[in-house]
Design an enzyme around this catalytic site. Sequence first.
Site, PDB file in Angstrom:
ATOM      1  CB  VAL A  70      -8.391  13.933 -96.124  1.00 40.78           C
ATOM      2  CG1 VAL A  70      -7.158  14.381 -95.336  1.00 40.78           C
ATOM      3  CG2 VAL A  70      -9.567  14.840 -95.816  1.00 40.78           C
TER       4      VAL A  70
ATOM      5  CB  THR B  23     -12.301  16.065 -88.696  1.00 40.09           C
ATOM      6  OG1 THR B  23     -11.772  16.783 -89.824  1.00 40.09           O
ATOM      7  CG2 THR B  23     -12.912  17.061 -87.730  1.00 40.09           C
TER       8      THR B  23
ATOM      9  CG  LEU C 240      -7.029  19.785 -97.741  1.00 39.81           C
ATOM     10  CD1 LEU C 240      -6.775  18.373 -98.252  1.00 39.81           C
ATOM     11  CD2 LEU C 240      -5.984  20.756 -98.270  1.00 39.81           C
TER      12      LEU C 240
ATOM     13  CD  GLU D 237     -15.384  17.354-100.697  1.00 38.35           C
ATOM     14  OE1 GLU D 237     -15.975  17.049-101.750  1.00 38.35           O
ATOM     15  OE2 GLU D 237     -15.669  16.878 -99.588  1.00 38.35           O
TER      16      GLU D 237
ATOM     17  CE  LYS E 122     -11.667  20.521 -90.849  1.00 39.08           C
ATOM     18  NZ  LYS E 122     -11.225  19.250 -91.381  1.00 39.08           N
TER      19      LYS E 122
ATOM     20  N   GLY F  98     -27.602  31.311-100.111  1.00 36.36           N
ATOM     21  CA  GLY F  98     -27.853  30.122-100.917  1.00 36.36           C
ATOM     22  C   GLY F  98     -28.732  29.139-100.185  1.00 36.36           C
TER      23      GLY F  98
ATOM     24  CB  CYS G 182     -16.020  19.497 -93.752  1.00 33.79           C
ATOM     25  SG  CYS G 182     -14.639  18.545 -94.418  1.00 33.79           S
TER      26      CYS G 182
ATOM     27  CE  LYS H 191     -16.906  14.067 -90.562  1.00 36.53           C
ATOM     28  NZ  LYS H 191     -15.906  14.030 -89.474  1.00 36.53           N
TER      29      LYS H 191
END
Length: 426
Positions: free
Chosen positions: A11, A121, A150, A152, A202, A251, A258, A261
């Site tokens: 980040v 976060t 964001l 990754e 978030k 999948g 993120c 957690k």
Amino acid sequence: MVIAVIGAGYVGLVQAAGLVRLGHRVRVGERDPARLGALRAGKSPIYEPGLDSLLSEGMANRRLSFHASNREAVRGVGVVFMALPTPSAPDGSVDTRILHDAVASLAGTLERGAVLAVKSTVPVGTARRLASLPAISDRGVRVVSNPEFLREGSAVHDFLNPDRIVIGTADPHAIEILGSHVYRGLTGDLVVTDPASAEMIKYAANSYLATRLGFANSIANLCEAVGADAAEVLGGMGRDHRIGPHYLQPGPGYGGSCLPKDTRALLSIADRSGYDFVLLRAAMEVNDLQRRRIVEKVESAAGGSLQGSVIGLWGLAFKADTDDTRESPAVDLAARLLAGGAIVQAYDPKVNAPISGVRPAVDAVSAASGADVLLVATEWKEFREVDLSEVRGVMRGSAVVDARNLLDPGVVEAHGLAYVGVGTVR
């Protein structure tokens, strides 16, 4: 503007590089000597498309600098972003000690009236607690919640092309500084709310995405049971404008730094608040069940037992276009296969760090050499381009379990391999 960013992780580095691209001068505080040395030598410690060029650009024009002392980085600066780790505690709650200690240590150095924006976060109420620190309140420092969104693998693009910029504060000066100056030039919607709501946005966003992925996997599993094609079903769902196509790809379940957690953290927040968040708890259970289901597919393809079977693993990163293996489905699958007695040999285009018990391979074909089953666990485009005739020639078995539905089943079978996907009926 001169801006400080504390923390040179995923980040922090993207935030710093993006701010430099917007024309600001940025000082980055980083206390890890190895990471700091690499950055000062012009080497990014992480792989993120587009990041290296932005960092090089910032260093070349001297608008980006790296500092071993956080106090040095923030001295005389009016805007400071905190981008420090907030790991999960054993009970799923968030450990904010690193962030809290860093803010406390910097408080006396911060400029009076500075804006302190929390990118990490954090649990609801963190901005309020930081603002109540005596050294923060005495200096009139404005603590703002400014969560990051964001992805990754596309973080640089996401920073420069945000859907929204969330600013959690009631302070008009902080809103003006961040909205009209720091993020000037970005076109995302500006969402101004209170700090607690910003912190919650978030968690709510990531937990929704995790739940959506779990639903997609559940539908895919049901499609297998009834003989329907999950790609057709989920594709048809996604064409509904109320739903959309994103995060509907079946999948091996969600992973990364993120979603796991943040879902645990939100569930912990709910539990502590006395709310039984049944839906989120179920989504987390579905994610674990999906991993088990993939392992069962591999076990079945290996003849009913993993003991002594050689499994070729394509991918270790939690998703393509990153080298991040934190809570990676691929790594978790490898661990489960190893626990079942299998031998796992793996290749990933960007992950070079050793994975416990896994034999590293130099390329995709080498990973398949002598394998009873080939498992595709990360959706790297490179894997689509591998010569499957070579793969068939080096494998001991012939089964390909495609946990990402990355390969074309017809092409796989045309090379004499047996294809097993997620939500597909062959």
